[in-house]
Design a protein around this motif. Sequence first.
Motif, PDB file in Angstrom:
ATOM      1  N   ILE A 133      21.156 -96.484 -25.340  1.00 39.56           N
ATOM      2  CA  ILE A 133      20.757 -97.890 -25.238  1.00 39.56           C
ATOM      3  C   ILE A 133      19.279 -98.095 -25.539  1.00 39.56           C
ATOM      4  O   ILE A 133      18.721 -99.161 -25.210  1.00 39.56           O
ATOM      5  N   ASP A 135      16.105 -99.157 -27.669  1.00 40.45           N
ATOM      6  CA  ASP A 135      15.923-100.301 -28.560  1.00 40.45           C
ATOM      7  C   ASP A 135      16.942-101.410 -28.260  1.00 40.45           C
ATOM      8  O   ASP A 135      17.408-102.104 -29.150  1.00 40.45           O
ATOM      9  N   THR A 136      17.282-101.540 -27.001  1.00 37.84           N
ATOM     10  CA  THR A 136      18.055-102.684 -26.511  1.00 37.84           C
ATOM     11  C   THR A 136      17.398-103.159 -25.218  1.00 37.84           C
ATOM     12  O   THR A 136      16.659-102.415 -24.565  1.00 37.84           O
ATOM     13  N   HIS A 137      17.661-104.383 -24.846  1.00 35.16           N
ATOM     14  CA  HIS A 137      17.085-104.911 -23.614  1.00 35.16           C
ATOM     15  C   HIS A 137      17.612-104.188 -22.384  1.00 35.16           C
ATOM     16  O   HIS A 137      16.933-104.151 -21.350  1.00 35.16           O
ATOM     17  N   LEU A 216      11.372-100.126 -26.934  1.00 37.85           N
ATOM     18  CA  LEU A 216      11.795-101.151 -27.888  1.00 37.85           C
ATOM     19  C   LEU A 216      11.036-100.971 -29.193  1.00 37.85           C
ATOM     20  O   LEU A 216       9.804-100.925 -29.200  1.00 37.85           O
ATOM     21  N   LEU A 221      13.039-107.873 -30.421  1.00 40.29           N
ATOM     22  CA  LEU A 221      13.407-107.532 -29.049  1.00 40.29           C
ATOM     23  C   LEU A 221      12.203-107.361 -28.131  1.00 40.29           C
ATOM     24  O   LEU A 221      12.372-107.215 -26.913  1.00 40.29           O
TER      25      LEU A 221
END
Length: 275
Positions: A133, A135-137, A216, A221
């Motif tokens: 996960i 590079d995802t919030h 990130l 993002l």
Amino acid sequence: MRVLKKSIPHFFLMAYLLVILYPFLFVLFSSLKSDNQAIAANPFGPPSAIIFDNYVNAWVNAKISTYFFNSLYIGVLSACLSIGFAAMLAFAVTRMRYNRVSAVVFQLILLGMLIPNNSLLLPIYGIMRTLGILDTHMALILPYVANAIPFSVIILAAFMRSLPGEIEEAAVMDGLKSTGLFAKIIIPLTIPAIVTVFIINFLGNWNEFLLANYFLSSDELRTLPVGMVGFRDAYNTNYAQMSAGIVFSVLPVMIIYAVLQEKIIEGVTAGSVKG
């Protein structure tokens, strides 16, 4: 003479307040000026003409709007999740009859506060990479929630311990189980402490830079603290637009304090006295 003695502390407090507020007033005035020449001509005074073009350019052209809403979404969601988990855990260790287990769990929570968050950067990065996960919030939400739980539990547990046991006994006599007691009795009474914990957690999430910078990579993002670094590099010659971006970064914090200041004070002082 007595009036003079009483006014001296107020004078020093007002002077201290001006010293604290002046940097923000300087940034606010600079954000409303046209360009660097206008700032240099009157660096310490209000603008001769109020211009909002800097805010429009910073919000639209510099992607401040994207960074702003990313930070707002991540900060609010993480704070709400951490309060939800912390409230349930605080209820379990303070109001449920598992004295030995509750004591052990609470000591483990205290130990969690002794570990500096920065020292956990590499282990957290490895966990996020294993989960796939990065590079995802979600790579920020999970650590934010986990980091906030120990402090939140301690504050909420201290408040819940101050609640009179007669309320709990009356609710049980009315037929409420532990779930109903938690949702209908304890949570409404704990609102002042919950608001205080929410503010602290939200501010920590809003200002956090280290994890957001490393976890990130995509520009769309990024959160506001990370985006402001690129904004500063791109607009370091335009101090008026830089000031507008800074105002955007502190605006939610000021609004929250203005709207919820009574709840914050109530939450800080409510658990200090038992009656």
